[in-house]
Design a protein around this motif. Structure first.
Motif, PDB file in Angstrom:
ATOM      1  N   HIS A  20       0.833  -1.198   0.000  1.00 29.02           N
ATOM      2  CA  HIS A  20       0.000   0.000   0.000  1.00 29.02           C
ATOM      3  C   HIS A  20       0.870   1.251   0.000  1.00 29.02           C
ATOM      4  N   ASP A  21       2.162   1.075   0.185  1.00 32.57           N
ATOM      5  CA  ASP A  21       3.085   2.204   0.229  1.00 32.57           C
ATOM      6  C   ASP A  21       4.190   1.972  -0.796  1.00 32.57           C
ATOM      7  N   ALA A  22       4.168   2.721  -1.871  1.00 30.42           N
ATOM      8  CA  ALA A  22       5.127   2.531  -2.959  1.00 30.42           C
ATOM      9  C   ALA A  22       6.561   2.684  -2.490  1.00 30.42           C
ATOM     10  N   SER A  23       6.816   3.578  -1.547  1.00 34.41           N
ATOM     11  CA  SER A  23       8.195   3.789  -1.101  1.00 34.41           C
ATOM     12  C   SER A  23       8.732   2.556  -0.369  1.00 34.41           C
ATOM     13  N   LEU A  24       7.889   1.887   0.440  1.00 35.06           N
ATOM     14  CA  LEU A  24       8.325   0.661   1.108  1.00 35.06           C
ATOM     15  C   LEU A  24       8.640  -0.427   0.095  1.00 35.06           C
TER      16      LEU A  24
ATOM     17  N   LYS B 262      15.090  -3.013  -3.711  1.00 31.70           N
ATOM     18  CA  LYS B 262      16.531  -2.745  -3.757  1.00 31.70           C
ATOM     19  C   LYS B 262      17.312  -3.701  -2.866  1.00 31.70           C
ATOM     20  N   LYS B 263      16.671  -4.179  -1.803  1.00 30.25           N
ATOM     21  CA  LYS B 263      17.348  -5.037  -0.827  1.00 30.25           C
ATOM     22  C   LYS B 263      17.277  -6.517  -1.178  1.00 30.25           C
ATOM     23  N   GLY B 264      16.414  -6.891  -2.124  1.00 30.07           N
ATOM     24  CA  GLY B 264      16.387  -8.279  -2.574  1.00 30.07           C
ATOM     25  C   GLY B 264      15.128  -9.047  -2.220  1.00 30.07           C
ATOM     26  N   ASP B 265      15.056 -10.234  -2.808  1.00 30.33           N
ATOM     27  CA  ASP B 265      13.880 -11.085  -2.669  1.00 30.33           C
ATOM     28  C   ASP B 265      13.605 -11.502  -1.227  1.00 30.33           C
ATOM     29  N   ALA B 266      14.657 -11.767  -0.461  1.00 32.72           N
ATOM     30  CA  ALA B 266      14.450 -12.209   0.922  1.00 32.72           C
ATOM     31  C   ALA B 266      13.735 -11.136   1.738  1.00 32.72           C
ATOM     32  N   VAL B 267      14.024  -9.879   1.484  1.00 36.76           N
ATOM     33  CA  VAL B 267      13.368  -8.780   2.201  1.00 36.76           C
ATOM     34  C   VAL B 267      11.897  -8.722   1.811  1.00 36.76           C
TER      35      VAL B 267
END
Length: 148
Positions: free
Chosen positions: A36-40, A46-51
């Protein structure tokens, strides 16, 4: 009975449509893995699939039903199968809802999306969105079918 529900959807394409249905009386709280939050979402990418997978897992916490909002590009989303598998592993009730008939921020509807194959193979019921009351009833039916 009000439920906490995880909504799975294609953020860029369908967030406007999903926001029209996500806050209904039958849903106490809704989760969407930060989508619901594009910035999140952008930061997590940027941090990867695990995140992203952790975001999904965290959003699924304390939910009893997962609603797969099926838009024109939902079946091809990178994490759709992960969301479905995790929902099934949690024993969430699960259903699909076609949202192509809802309008986006420009007043446009979309093409009818393909049901994700994993959702179909799980035997989940799939509906065309009609109204809040129907969605609430489908959510409750999915929860009961899962024994939740």
């Amino acid at each position: 009975m009000a439920r906490r529900v995880f909504f799975s959807f294609h953020y860029q394409r369908d967030v406007w449509r999903v926001n029209q249905i996500r806050n209904i009386g039958e849903v106490v709280g809704s989760a969407a893995a930060g989508f619901h939050d594009a910035s999140l979402w952008e930061e997590a990418k940027k941090k990867g699939d695990a995140v992203i997978q952790r975001m999904i897992d965290n959003a699924l916490e304390n939910t009893s039903v997962t609603v797969i909002c099926i838009g024109g590009a939902t079946a091809g989303r990178k994490f759709i199968n992960y969301e479905i598998r995790q929902s099934l592993a949690r024993r969430n009730g699960i259903l699909g809802v076609h949202i192509h008939g809802l309008k986006d921020r420009h007043g446009l509807t979309d093409v009818r999306g393909t049901v994700p194959p994993l959702l179909a193979s799980a035997g989940a019921l799939v509906y065309d969105y009609r109204d809040h009351a129907s969605l609430g009833a489908w959510i409750e039916q999915a929860a009961r079918a899962a024994g939740r």
